[in-house]
Design an enzyme around this catalytic site. Structure first.
Site, PDB file in Angstrom:
ATOM      1  N   GLU A 141       1.673 -11.638   6.225  1.00  0.00           N
ATOM      2  CA  GLU A 141       0.627 -10.907   6.948  1.00  0.00           C
ATOM      3  C   GLU A 141       0.976 -11.008   8.439  1.00  0.00           C
ATOM      4  OE1 GLU A 141      -1.795  -9.163   5.744  1.00  0.00           O
ATOM      5  OE2 GLU A 141      -2.403  -9.959   3.777  1.00  0.00           O
ATOM      6  N   GLU A 162      -2.626   0.135   8.144  1.00  0.00           N
ATOM      7  CA  GLU A 162      -1.701  -0.882   7.658  1.00  0.00           C
ATOM      8  C   GLU A 162      -0.440  -0.264   7.070  1.00  0.00           C
ATOM      9  OE1 GLU A 162      -1.549  -4.619   4.471  1.00  0.00           O
ATOM     10  OE2 GLU A 162      -3.362  -3.378   4.651  1.00  0.00           O
ATOM     11  N   HIS A 188       0.834  -1.214   0.000  1.00  0.00           N
ATOM     12  CA  HIS A 188       0.000   0.000   0.000  1.00  0.00           C
ATOM     13  C   HIS A 188       0.864   1.258   0.000  1.00  0.00           C
ATOM     14  CE1 HIS A 188      -3.358  -2.721   0.602  1.00  0.00           C
ATOM     15  NE2 HIS A 188      -2.607  -3.322   1.516  1.00  0.00           N
ATOM     16  N   HIS A 209       2.686  -7.056   4.812  1.00  0.00           N
ATOM     17  CA  HIS A 209       1.336  -6.535   4.987  1.00  0.00           C
ATOM     18  C   HIS A 209       0.847  -6.781   6.413  1.00  0.00           C
ATOM     19  CE1 HIS A 209       0.227  -5.828   0.658  1.00  0.00           C
ATOM     20  NE2 HIS A 209       1.316  -6.583   0.518  1.00  0.00           N
TER      21      HIS A 209
END
Length: 358
Positions: A320, A201, A186, A254
């Site tokens: 993650e 995040e 992102h 992430h």
């Protein structure tokens, strides 16, 4: 791009002259080129933000860029074609705002407006086919020699985020032998998931990624980052960076999310696209993350079809680190001390893989 509509109060005091009105700010030069792209030059490592507001009636659309530092004065440059005017102003004591105002009826697609860092001190935003064919105009020396691209930045160029994590006891690999791409997910107007207490995040993954890069560099690994600040980088350029650099490994970092009504869902997982080296890489990273996250459920090293691990040609994984919406994971991800621990864990997993797969 953000669809947030903010008032742009930029008084036009004078025309821009040979002496830049933004002296003292992070804006070194700007230009609208013939193809209808906005180009900027800033000091390396500058964090900037971009915003867009749709026009209505007799008021055309406009976008604006906020940069650190206040300009010495405000100024205005008359545009041509679809661009009515470009203004530089001072919306606050420590902010420079560059506003691009379009003529009424100009059609811009906010989803296509992406401000991308093209090197350590260069930025570009494509404005769309409806803004092409302009007579180029701008201010400052945008053609000055560029600071070396972040794609080839030396190790010292990675900006620390908090204290340098200890590298004592970590596996050792031959200095300069390996090249690893770290991909903080992102960025910029895309914050990724937003969780408990507004935890974003993008903030978590950029902090951890920069620390992972520091650790690997301290162990002699060459590290390339797909971004080093809050900028928006599309998925294909992330993959292209890894493939073109012939990296040995690729890891996208992430943080997970589910509904805010499900804080009971927590856990760590790492994805790979194909069995073999990518799976072993994912398993190595997953194991180390779990060791610093006691009580967080092991969701496993699992197959996934994410673009960045499906299109890269080297062993690749997507980690993650936990759920920003989880009652267990979220406070940890918000804690700088935990971020340091999980950065060490991720770096250890990568080093373990390199040692086991020379």
């Amino acid at each position: 791009m953000s669809g947030l509509a903010l008032a742009v109060a930029v008084p036009v005091l004078s025309l821009c002259s040979a002496l830049p009105a933004w002296a003292g700010s992070a804006l070194a030069a700007w230009r609208i080129n013939r193809s209808g792209a906005l180009e900027l030059r800033t000091p390396p490592g500058t964090s900037i933000e971009a915003f867009f507001e749709e026009g209505r009636g007799l008021v055309g659309p406009r976008l604006w860029i906020d940069l650190p530092g206040a300009p010495s004065r405000s100024c205005s440059v008359r545009g041509n074609g679809a661009i009515r005017e470009v203004r530089v102003g001072r919306p606050s004591d420590n902010t420079t705002r560059l506003v691009v105002e379009f003529r009424p009826g100009t059609k811009l697609d906010p989803a296509q407006l992406r401000l991308v860092g093209t090197s350590a001190d260069r930025w570009q935003m494509e404005l769309g086919s409806g803004v092409s064919g302009l007579d180029p105009f701008g201010e400052g020396d945008l053609d000055a020699p560029s600071t070396p691209s972040w794609r080839a930045r030396p190790p010292a160029a990675v900006v620390p985020s908090g204290p340098m994590p200890s590298v004592e006891g970590l596996p050792s690999v031959p200095v300069g032998r390996y090249k690893v791409v770290i991909d903080p997910g992102h960025g910029g107007p895309d914050p990724g998931a937003v969780g408990i207490n507004g935890l974003r995040e993008t903030d978590v993954v950029l902090d951890v990624s920069l620390q992972v890069a520091q650790i690997l560099q301290a162990k002699g690994v060459q590290v390339l980052l797909t971004r080093t600040s809050e900028v928006d980088v599309d998925l294909p350029p992330r993959v292209a960076l890894a493939n073109n650099s012939r990296a040995d490994l690729f890891l996208s970092i992430h943080a997970n999310a589910l509904s805010m009504s499900r804080p009971d869902v927590n856990g760590i997982e790492t994805f790979y696209f194909q069995d073999g080296p990518s799976r072993r890489l994912a398993e190595a990273v997953q194991l180390q993350m779990l060791r610093v996250s006691p009580g967080s459920p092991d969701r496993g090293a699992r197959p996934g079809r994410f673009f960045v691990i499906r299109r890269t040609v080297m062993p690749a994984a997507l980690a993650e680190m936990g759920f920003v919406t989880g009652q267990l994971d979220s406070p940890r991800l918000a804690d700088p001390a935990f971020r340091r621990r999980i950065a060490v864990a991720i770096a250890t997993g990568l080093l373990n893989y390199l040692v086991a797969n020379p």
